[in-house]
Design a protein around this motif. Structure first.
Motif, PDB file in Angstrom:
ATOM      1  N   ARG A  85       0.878  -1.169   0.000  1.00 56.00           N
ATOM      2  CA  ARG A  85       0.000   0.000   0.000  1.00 56.00           C
ATOM      3  C   ARG A  85       0.912   1.215   0.000  1.00 56.00           C
ATOM      4  O   ARG A  85       1.629   1.448   0.984  1.00 56.00           O
ATOM      5  CB  ARG A  85      -0.927  -0.006   1.219  1.00 56.00           C
ATOM      6  CG  ARG A  85      -1.932  -1.143   1.212  1.00 56.00           C
ATOM      7  CD  ARG A  85      -2.979  -0.934   0.130  1.00 56.00           C
ATOM      8  NE  ARG A  85      -4.049  -1.935   0.179  1.00 56.00           N
ATOM      9  CZ  ARG A  85      -4.108  -2.991  -0.607  1.00 56.00           C
ATOM     10  NH1 ARG A  85      -3.149  -3.192  -1.503  1.00 56.00           N
ATOM     11  NH2 ARG A  85      -5.098  -3.842  -0.522  1.00 56.00           N
ATOM     12  N   THR A  86       0.915   1.970  -1.092  1.00 57.22           N
ATOM     13  CA  THR A  86       1.978   2.969  -1.284  1.00 57.22           C
ATOM     14  C   THR A  86       1.463   4.375  -1.586  1.00 57.22           C
ATOM     15  O   THR A  86       2.198   5.198  -2.109  1.00 57.22           O
ATOM     16  CB  THR A  86       2.891   2.524  -2.441  1.00 57.22           C
ATOM     17  OG1 THR A  86       2.120   2.440  -3.648  1.00 57.22           O
ATOM     18  CG2 THR A  86       3.515   1.169  -2.155  1.00 57.22           C
ATOM     19  N   THR A  87       0.212   4.646  -1.262  1.00 49.97           N
ATOM     20  CA  THR A  87      -0.340   5.961  -1.604  1.00 49.97           C
ATOM     21  C   THR A  87      -0.542   6.859  -0.388  1.00 49.97           C
ATOM     22  O   THR A  87      -1.094   7.946  -0.517  1.00 49.97           O
ATOM     23  CB  THR A  87      -1.690   5.806  -2.331  1.00 49.97           C
ATOM     24  OG1 THR A  87      -2.604   5.079  -1.496  1.00 49.97           O
ATOM     25  CG2 THR A  87      -1.512   5.062  -3.641  1.00 49.97           C
ATOM     26  N   TRP A  88      -0.092   6.408   0.787  1.00 46.94           N
ATOM     27  CA  TRP A  88      -0.241   7.218   1.998  1.00 46.94           C
ATOM     28  C   TRP A  88       1.105   7.477   2.660  1.00 46.94           C
ATOM     29  O   TRP A  88       2.033   6.663   2.578  1.00 46.94           O
ATOM     30  CB  TRP A  88      -1.130   6.504   3.020  1.00 46.94           C
ATOM     31  CG  TRP A  88      -2.558   6.327   2.639  1.00 46.94           C
ATOM     32  CD1 TRP A  88      -3.528   7.282   2.584  1.00 46.94           C
ATOM     33  CD2 TRP A  88      -3.203   5.094   2.284  1.00 46.94           C
ATOM     34  NE1 TRP A  88      -4.732   6.727   2.231  1.00 46.94           N
ATOM     35  CE2 TRP A  88      -4.566   5.387   2.032  1.00 46.94           C
ATOM     36  CE3 TRP A  88      -2.776   3.775   2.160  1.00 46.94           C
ATOM     37  CZ2 TRP A  88      -5.490   4.421   1.669  1.00 46.94           C
ATOM     38  CZ3 TRP A  88      -3.687   2.802   1.795  1.00 46.94           C
ATOM     39  CH2 TRP A  88      -5.026   3.130   1.547  1.00 46.94           C
ATOM     40  N   SER A  89       1.189   8.589   3.367  1.00 40.47           N
ATOM     41  CA  SER A  89       2.345   8.845   4.217  1.00 40.47           C
ATOM     42  C   SER A  89       2.209   8.015   5.490  1.00 40.47           C
ATOM     43  O   SER A  89       1.147   7.428   5.755  1.00 40.47           O
ATOM     44  CB  SER A  89       2.414  10.335   4.583  1.00 40.47           C
ATOM     45  OG  SER A  89       1.343  10.670   5.463  1.00 40.47           O
TER      46      SER A  89
END
Length: 265
Positions: free
Chosen positions: A90-94
C-alpha cells in the motif's frame, strides 16, 4: 525437474514465476487466499495444467502454511524450491495518513506471513535433507526511501534482516537461503495503486517507464537464476545498478516505450 512451491502465486510476479517454471517442465504448487483465483490461474493455462496444482493458503495462519507444505509433499513427493512471494503493498499514503488496518495488513502479510512460511518450509527441508528457500524483497529492503512506502519499505527492510538471520541459523542444515529483488514490475497491485492517485503517478510516469518492466520480461530471468542458485545468503536482483545506469543514459537518446498504456494508465 524441480518441484516448486510459490506463495501468493495466483497474480502478479508470483503467477509469472509459476507459469515460467511450468513452461520449463517443472512441477509447481501455487497458493493464494481464493480458490477461484487458483482455479482461474490453472484453467487459463490449459497446456500447463498437468504441471500446476494449488491450494488456498493465508500465510498469516501457520496451520494453513503447514497444510500447503503437506499438500505439496503429497502431490509432488518433495519440495525442492519454496518461494515466499505472498506480500501486500500500500503505497499511496504517508506514515501519518495510512489507515491503521492497512498497516496491520502489510505487517502481518509481509513479515508474519513470511516468517510462518520460512519456519514451516525450513523444518520440512531439514526433515527431507535439502532444499532452496527464497524470500521476495522489494523497495526499502536495502534501506532506501521511496515516497508513500514508509510502512511497506519497513516490512521489507525487516525481511532482509530476518533472511540474514535465517542464513546463519541454517548454515549447517543443507538448506540454501536466497533473496529475490524483482525490480519494479508492473503488476495488478502496481496498477491499482497508480489508479488510486493518478496525479502522483503521472508525475512519476516518465521515470517509471524507464525502470519498470512487465512480469513476462522479468520472470524468465528470475527462474533461470533461482534454478542455478547455489550460495546461501546471495541475492538475485533483476534491476541492478548497471542496468539502471544504462537505462537512464538510453532514455536521454530515445524516449522509452509507454509500458502503462495497455493497463489504462
Amino acid at each position: 525437474m524441480a518441484n516448486v512451491v510459490i506463495t501468493g502465486s495466483t497474480k502478479g510476479i508470483g503467477k509469472g514465476l509459476a507459469i515460467e517454471f511450468a513452461k520449463q517442465g517443472h512441477n509447481v504448487c501455487i497458493s493464494g487466499r481464493s480458490q477461484d483465483d487458483i482455479d482461474s490461474c490453472i484453467n487459463s493455462n490449459p497446456d500447463l495444467a498437468e504441471k500446476i496444482s494449488g491450494i488456498t493458503c493465508d500465510t498469516t495462519n501457520k496451520a494453513q502454511v503447514q497444510a500447503l507444505w503437506d499438500f505439496a509433499k503429497q502431490n509432488l513427493g518433495a519440495v525442492d524450491i519454496w518461494i515466499n512471494n505472498a506480500g501486500l503493498a500500500r503505497t499511496t499514503w504517508s506514515i501519518l495518513d495510512i489507515p491503521d488496518n492497512e498497516i496491520s495488513n502489510m505487517v502481518n502479510t509481509n513479515i508474519l506471513g513470511t516468517i510462518n512460511c520460512c519456519r514451516v518450509a525450513a523444518q520440512g527441508m531439514k526433515e527431507q535433507g535439502s532444499g532452496k528457500l527464497f524470500n521476495m524483497l522489494g523497495g526499502g529492503s536495502d534501506g532506501e526511501y521511496f515516497q508513500g512506502m514508509g510502512i511497506y519499505g519497513t516490512t521489507k527492510r525487516g525481511l532482509d534482516y530476518f533472511t540474514n538471520a535465517l542464513v546463519k541459523e541454517l548454515k549447517d542444515d543443507n538448506i540454501i537461503i536466497g533473496k529475490i529483488r524483482p525490480g519494479m514490475v508492473i503488476t495488478e497491485g502496481m496498477v491499482r495503486e497508480a489508479k488510486q492517485d493518478l496525479d502522483d503517478f503521472n508525475k512519476r510516469k516518465k521515470f517509471a517507464n524507464i525502470l519498470c518492466d512487465t512480469v513476462e520480461t522479468v520472470a524468465p530471468y528470475l527462474v533461470e537464476n533461482i534454478l542455478k542458485f547455489n550460495k546461501s545468503g546471495n541475492k538475485i536482483a533483476w534491476l541492478n545498478p548497471r542496468k539502471i545506469t544504462l537505462r537512464m543514459i538510453s532514455s536521454m537518446v530515445k524516449k522509452p516505450k509507454d509500458k502503462f498504456a495497455e493497463f489504462g494508465l
